[in-house]
Design a protein around this motif. Structure first.
Motif, PDB file in Angstrom:
ATOM      1  N   PHE A 367       0.880  -1.239  -0.078  1.00 20.42           N
ATOM      2  CA  PHE A 367      -0.134   0.013   0.098  1.00 20.42           C
ATOM      3  C   PHE A 367       0.926   1.253  -0.036  1.00 20.42           C
ATOM      4  O   PHE A 367       1.924   1.375   0.648  1.00 20.42           O
ATOM      5  N   GLU A 368       0.350   2.144  -0.876  1.00 23.76           N
ATOM      6  CA  GLU A 368       1.117   3.475  -0.949  1.00 23.76           C
ATOM      7  C   GLU A 368       0.628   4.536  -0.065  1.00 23.76           C
ATOM      8  O   GLU A 368      -0.810   4.344   0.480  1.00 23.76           O
ATOM      9  N   THR A 369       0.854   5.532   0.252  1.00 26.33           N
ATOM     10  CA  THR A 369       0.231   6.696   1.230  1.00 26.33           C
ATOM     11  C   THR A 369      -0.580   7.394   0.373  1.00 26.33           C
ATOM     12  O   THR A 369      -1.213   8.412   0.854  1.00 26.33           O
ATOM     13  N   ARG A 370      -0.871   7.286  -1.062  1.00 26.95           N
ATOM     14  CA  ARG A 370      -1.944   7.990  -1.940  1.00 26.95           C
ATOM     15  C   ARG A 370      -2.340   6.981  -2.863  1.00 26.95           C
ATOM     16  O   ARG A 370      -2.092   5.832  -2.838  1.00 26.95           O
ATOM     17  N   VAL A 371      -3.518   7.349  -3.292  1.00 22.14           N
ATOM     18  CA  VAL A 371      -4.301   6.449  -4.319  1.00 22.14           C
ATOM     19  C   VAL A 371      -4.548   7.493  -5.685  1.00 22.14           C
ATOM     20  O   VAL A 371      -4.007   8.252  -5.967  1.00 22.14           O
ATOM     21  N   ALA A 372      -4.838   6.233  -6.638  1.00 27.81           N
ATOM     22  CA  ALA A 372      -4.935   6.939  -8.072  1.00 27.81           C
ATOM     23  C   ALA A 372      -6.002   8.075  -8.041  1.00 27.81           C
ATOM     24  O   ALA A 372      -7.031   8.046  -7.282  1.00 27.81           O
ATOM     25  N   SER A 373      -5.879   8.985  -8.907  1.00 27.76           N
ATOM     26  CA  SER A 373      -6.435  10.118  -9.043  1.00 27.76           C
ATOM     27  C   SER A 373      -7.737   9.761  -9.916  1.00 27.76           C
ATOM     28  O   SER A 373      -7.714   8.579 -10.819  1.00 27.76           O
ATOM     29  N   PRO A 374      -8.757  10.643 -10.004  1.00 30.17           N
ATOM     30  CA  PRO A 374      -9.989  10.280 -10.776  1.00 30.17           C
ATOM     31  C   PRO A 374      -9.553  10.319 -12.149  1.00 30.17           C
ATOM     32  O   PRO A 374     -10.338   9.627 -13.046  1.00 30.17           O
ATOM     33  N   ASN A 375      -8.809  11.093 -12.750  1.00 27.58           N
ATOM     34  CA  ASN A 375      -8.238  11.235 -13.806  1.00 27.58           C
ATOM     35  C   ASN A 375      -7.636   9.855 -14.513  1.00 27.58           C
ATOM     36  O   ASN A 375      -7.777   9.227 -15.604  1.00 27.58           O
ATOM     37  N   GLN A 376      -6.900   9.408 -13.564  1.00 29.07           N
ATOM     38  CA  GLN A 376      -6.094   8.100 -13.871  1.00 29.07           C
ATOM     39  C   GLN A 376      -7.330   6.969 -14.062  1.00 29.07           C
ATOM     40  O   GLN A 376      -6.974   5.951 -15.028  1.00 29.07           O
ATOM     41  N   ILE A 377      -8.347   7.050 -13.233  1.00 28.81           N
ATOM     42  CA  ILE A 377      -9.322   5.796 -13.386  1.00 28.81           C
ATOM     43  C   ILE A 377     -10.076   6.154 -14.598  1.00 28.81           C
ATOM     44  O   ILE A 377     -10.539   5.127 -15.200  1.00 28.81           O
ATOM     45  N   LYS A 378     -10.308   7.274 -15.003  1.00 29.05           N
ATOM     46  CA  LYS A 378     -11.186   7.550 -16.040  1.00 29.05           C
ATOM     47  C   LYS A 378     -10.210   7.128 -17.379  1.00 29.05           C
ATOM     48  O   LYS A 378     -11.002   6.615 -18.202  1.00 29.05           O
ATOM     49  N   GLN A 379      -9.059   7.401 -17.510  1.00 33.71           N
ATOM     50  CA  GLN A 379      -8.204   6.724 -18.510  1.00 33.71           C
ATOM     51  C   GLN A 379      -8.339   5.342 -18.691  1.00 33.71           C
ATOM     52  O   GLN A 379      -8.456   4.847 -19.857  1.00 33.71           O
ATOM     53  N   GLU A 381     -10.529   3.251 -17.782  1.00 35.59           N
ATOM     54  CA  GLU A 381     -11.988   3.136 -18.206  1.00 35.59           C
ATOM     55  C   GLU A 381     -12.224   3.251 -19.714  1.00 35.59           C
ATOM     56  O   GLU A 381     -12.809   2.566 -20.344  1.00 35.59           O
ATOM     57  N   CYS A 382     -11.764   4.507 -20.140  1.00 35.63           N
ATOM     58  CA  CYS A 382     -11.968   5.016 -21.730  1.00 35.63           C
ATOM     59  C   CYS A 382     -11.105   3.791 -22.518  1.00 35.63           C
ATOM     60  O   CYS A 382     -11.456   3.407 -23.496  1.00 35.63           O
ATOM     61  N   ALA A 383      -9.913   3.464 -21.932  1.00 35.60           N
ATOM     62  CA  ALA A 383      -9.113   2.583 -22.691  1.00 35.60           C
ATOM     63  C   ALA A 383      -9.989   1.096 -22.873  1.00 35.60           C
ATOM     64  O   ALA A 383      -9.998   0.541 -24.019  1.00 35.60           O
ATOM     65  N   LEU A 384     -10.709   0.744 -21.918  1.00 42.68           N
ATOM     66  CA  LEU A 384     -11.409  -0.493 -21.870  1.00 42.68           C
ATOM     67  C   LEU A 384     -12.661  -0.354 -22.656  1.00 42.68           C
ATOM     68  O   LEU A 384     -12.959  -1.331 -23.340  1.00 42.68           O
ATOM     69  N   ALA A 385     -13.296   0.757 -22.503  1.00 44.53           N
ATOM     70  CA  ALA A 385     -14.842   0.973 -23.262  1.00 44.53           C
ATOM     71  C   ALA A 385     -14.240   0.934 -24.762  1.00 44.53           C
ATOM     72  O   ALA A 385     -15.009   0.535 -25.369  1.00 44.53           O
ATOM     73  N   SER A 386     -13.215   1.440 -25.256  1.00 45.83           N
ATOM     74  CA  SER A 386     -12.967   1.499 -26.661  1.00 45.83           C
ATOM     75  C   SER A 386     -12.246   0.315 -27.511  1.00 45.83           C
ATOM     76  O   SER A 386     -11.807   0.131 -28.217  1.00 45.83           O
ATOM     77  N   SER A 387     -12.224  -0.738 -26.495  1.00 46.93           N
ATOM     78  CA  SER A 387     -11.542  -1.949 -26.873  1.00 46.93           C
ATOM     79  C   SER A 387     -12.636  -3.381 -26.888  1.00 46.93           C
ATOM     80  O   SER A 387     -13.496  -3.203 -26.321  1.00 46.93           O
ATOM     81  N   SER A 388     -12.103  -4.245 -27.659  1.00 54.09           N
ATOM     82  CA  SER A 388     -12.775  -5.381 -27.822  1.00 54.09           C
ATOM     83  C   SER A 388     -12.903  -6.135 -26.438  1.00 54.09           C
ATOM     84  O   SER A 388     -12.184  -5.922 -25.552  1.00 54.09           O
ATOM     85  N   ASN A 389     -13.425  -7.316 -26.362  1.00 54.43           N
ATOM     86  CA  ASN A 389     -13.587  -8.258 -25.133  1.00 54.43           C
ATOM     87  C   ASN A 389     -13.239  -9.737 -25.476  1.00 54.43           C
ATOM     88  O   ASN A 389     -13.816 -10.116 -26.136  1.00 54.43           O
ATOM     89  N   PRO A 390     -12.151  -9.754 -25.032  1.00 58.27           N
ATOM     90  CA  PRO A 390     -11.174  -9.437 -23.894  1.00 58.27           C
ATOM     91  C   PRO A 390     -10.362  -8.141 -24.926  1.00 58.27           C
ATOM     92  O   PRO A 390     -10.029  -8.387 -25.960  1.00 58.27           O
ATOM     93  N   PRO A 391      -9.749  -7.155 -24.053  1.00 57.66           N
ATOM     94  CA  PRO A 391      -9.086  -6.044 -24.780  1.00 57.66           C
ATOM     95  C   PRO A 391      -7.703  -6.579 -25.118  1.00 57.66           C
ATOM     96  O   PRO A 391      -7.127  -7.726 -24.934  1.00 57.66           O
ATOM     97  N   PRO A 392      -6.936  -5.943 -26.253  1.00 54.57           N
ATOM     98  CA  PRO A 392      -5.780  -6.378 -26.931  1.00 54.57           C
ATOM     99  C   PRO A 392      -4.476  -6.334 -25.818  1.00 54.57           C
ATOM    100  O   PRO A 392      -4.854  -5.927 -24.599  1.00 54.57           O
ATOM    101  N   LEU A 393      -3.677  -7.136 -26.085  1.00 56.69           N
ATOM    102  CA  LEU A 393      -2.654  -7.348 -25.013  1.00 56.69           C
ATOM    103  C   LEU A 393      -2.130  -5.981 -24.513  1.00 56.69           C
ATOM    104  O   LEU A 393      -1.635  -6.089 -23.595  1.00 56.69           O
TER     105      LEU A 393
END
Length: 578
Positions: A367-379, A381-393
């Motif tokens: 565990f780190e002393t900080r967590v991922a930012s909302p912008n990192q989470i959004k990136q 989710e966008c990468a997964l939403a624009s990919s196939s299932n399962p996503p490319p390697l």
């Protein structure tokens, strides 16, 4: 286990909070830089005798303290302590032939004839008036002298000169030595300076801009000459503690310590120096991947005891690689009950519903002393939403790298999130809502800095049969009370806990838990510097001996570790006298 720098303190004020009362407020006022003369003295006066006696009480000689105050003044306590530690490191030449016996306290009565009234700190004034027209140049030269001193200190600790210079450029000349060390380590970990050629490094200091190139060249040449007096080159005249300062400690694989609860056949024995067998027991934690020289210094200061390196993934569902130097017995250990879950799905089965088949993680990273930012989470989710299932390697690799770095879990279709604070508490072995009541970002920070309770509890379990009537504990850099929670879960009564922790939030968390669960006495102290050797002895006369001295620090903080070693020696010394 958190202890941040606190630049101001008073020797007359102890920062102690008696049981059932809030920590007493302390006068943090100190002479500012504007009130110091060129020799670092407030209004040209000698330093208070009580201030000198305070440092003498910490184990430094009077001559060394006076020398340090003459050089940099006494308004910045951490900087003065760093300088005194540097004197001890560099030896008699750097300390002006001061005695560097270090941890051996001196009888201050022998020095009562020291003439404070005729204090003279103008050794380097060269006959100049303090308010002459060259005062601006004098300030610049003083700044360069301070920079040179810090470079010398870092070089003699084993760092290459160009890394020391780079750290000072980034952090500033006024940065404490421990801050500069942390900056170098961070740059090494990021690959920013480990492979940098010194000839490719360009020194940029805003202090140079006001002066001509000729003066700059002369000052740099003076710096080189000063460095040459200490042996020249990147390593100076003294070798580092154990090879190059950045060399990593060779760690065992697997990192299972001396034994685990599941061991059946493996048997490990160790021998301890005679003087540390039995109480007071001590227990000190640091990051396993700290440089080898740091671990060598820790072991040297703690009676040459071999560290026990443990990854908490063998005790819970998250990795946490730490080293422990202690004199506790290693036989007849027992784990905390109930046994914690060892995998993500055992700990949080509800996440399995959304977990993709290509995420093969079974445990979380440290565990780190900080967590991922909302912008990192959004990136993500966008990468997964624009990919196939399962996503490319390539997308899988990107997402998995982010999930491992930030300990993200799957909370929906193509949706990841950080762990909640109560989930981190659970994995660390704390009770639910242990950190509730402080800001969320601070909850993450204090949990990231804390002990893993199940790991520590396994090591401390040997105390239960030895002390059926309870223990007195001296807890240094307490953090949120991981050691205390471990003792409580083991069923070990804490008669008295003297807790030293600078963070007000952490003290409030510990106090809240203590009032709900304990019947013993808790005394909280904010500033470790106020816990002098005499005060340690007074606590022992008041409460009896300490059975356990526990503490730990995140990262490399030599000034604070010095206090752990100093206070442990004070405990041992005072215990022999009762």
């Amino acid at each position: 286990m958190a202890q941040d720098s606190d630049d101001s303190f008073e020797w007359e004020s102890d920062g102690e909070a008696e049981p059932s009362s809030a920590p007493a407020s302390r006068n943090m006022d100190a002479a500012g830089l504007s009130t110091l003369d060129p020799n670092g003295r407030a209004n040209g006066e000698a330093p208070p005798n009580s201030l000198v006696e305070g440092y003498v009480g910490m184990g430094f000689t009077r001559e060394m303290v006076v020398k340090g105050i003459k050089e940099i003044g006494h308004s910045e306590s951490n900087a003065l302590l760093e300088l005194l530690l540097t004197y001890k490191t560099l030896g008699d030449e750097a300390a002006g032939n001061c005695s560097t016996s270090g941890l051996i306290p001196r009888n201050t009565e022998d020095d009562d004839d020291f003439d404070f009234e005729n204090w003279d700190g103008d050794d380097d004034a060269d006959g100049r008036e303090p308010n002459s027209d060259g005062s601006g140049h004098e300030d610049f030269l003083r700044e360069m002298s301070e920079k040179d001193n810090k470079i010398k200190s870092l070089v003699n600790m084993g760092f290459p000169e160009f890394e020391a210079n780079r750290a000072i450029t980034i952090c500033g000349v006024d940065a404490a030595l421990c801050v500069l060390v942390d900056s170098i380590y961070a740059a090494q970990a990021a690959g920013n300076c480990s492979y940098m050629n010194p000839s490719e490094y360009e020194v940029t200091d805003r202090g140079f801009d006001s002066f001509g190139g000729r003066k700059k060249a002369r000052l740099m040449e003076d710096s080189k000459k000063k460095m040459k007096r200490y042996g020249g080159g990147a390593q100076g005249s003294r070798p580092p503690l154990d090879g190059y300062h950045g060399e990593r400690m060779p760690l065992p694989h697997p990192m299972v310590g001396f034994n685990l609860p599941t061991d059946r056949l493996r048997s490990v024995t160790r021998s301890l120096p005679k003087q540390v067998i039995g109480p007071p027991y001590f227990y000190y934690e640091n990051m396993a991947r700290a440089p080898k020289s740091v671990w060598m210094e820790i072991s040297r200061s703690l009676y040459e005891i071999e560290p026990e390196f443990v990854d908490s993934k063998y005790f819970c569902a998250a990795s946490r690689e730490r080293g422990y130097v202690h004199n506790l017995p290693i036989e007849k250990r027992s784990p905390l009950r109930p046994l914690p879950p060892k995998t993500i799905f055992e700990a949080f089965p509800h996440y399995k519903k959304w977990w993709p088949t290509w995420d093969h993680r079974e445990q979380l990273n440290c565990f780190e002393t900080r967590v991922a930012s909302p912008n990192q989470i959004k990136q993500i989710e966008c990468a997964l939403a624009s990919s196939s299932n399962p996503p490319p390697l390539t997308v899988q690799k990107y997402v998995m790298d982010q999930c491992r770095e930030w300990n993200l879990v799957w909370v929906g279709k193509n949706k990841v999130a950080p762990l909640e604070q109560d989930e981190m508490e659970y994995l660390h072995g704390f009770p639910r809502n242990h950190t509730r009541g402080v800001a969320n970002t601070k909850r993450y920070k204090c949990l990231g800095d804390s002990f893993q309770v199940d790991t520590v509890g396994y090591h401390l379990s040997v105390l239960k049969d030895m002390f059926p009537n309870g223990v007195n504990v001296l807890s240094l850099f307490t953090g949120i009370g991981g050691g205390e929670v471990a003792l409580h879960r083991l069923g070990i009564h804490m008669k008295t806990v003297i807790s030293v922790e600078i963070s007000e939030d952490n003290r409030r968390i510990l106090k809240g838990w203590w009032d709900q669960t304990q019947t013993g006495t808790l005394i909280e102290i904010a500033d470790v510097k106020s816990l002098t050797n005499d005060r340690v002895a007074s606590f022992i006369r008041r409460f009896g001996r300490f059975e356990l001295v526990i503490g730990g620090l995140e990262g490399e903080q030599p000034a604070l570790f010095y206090h752990y070693s100093r206070i442990l020696n004070a405990v041992k010394s005072a215990t022999t006298r009762i």
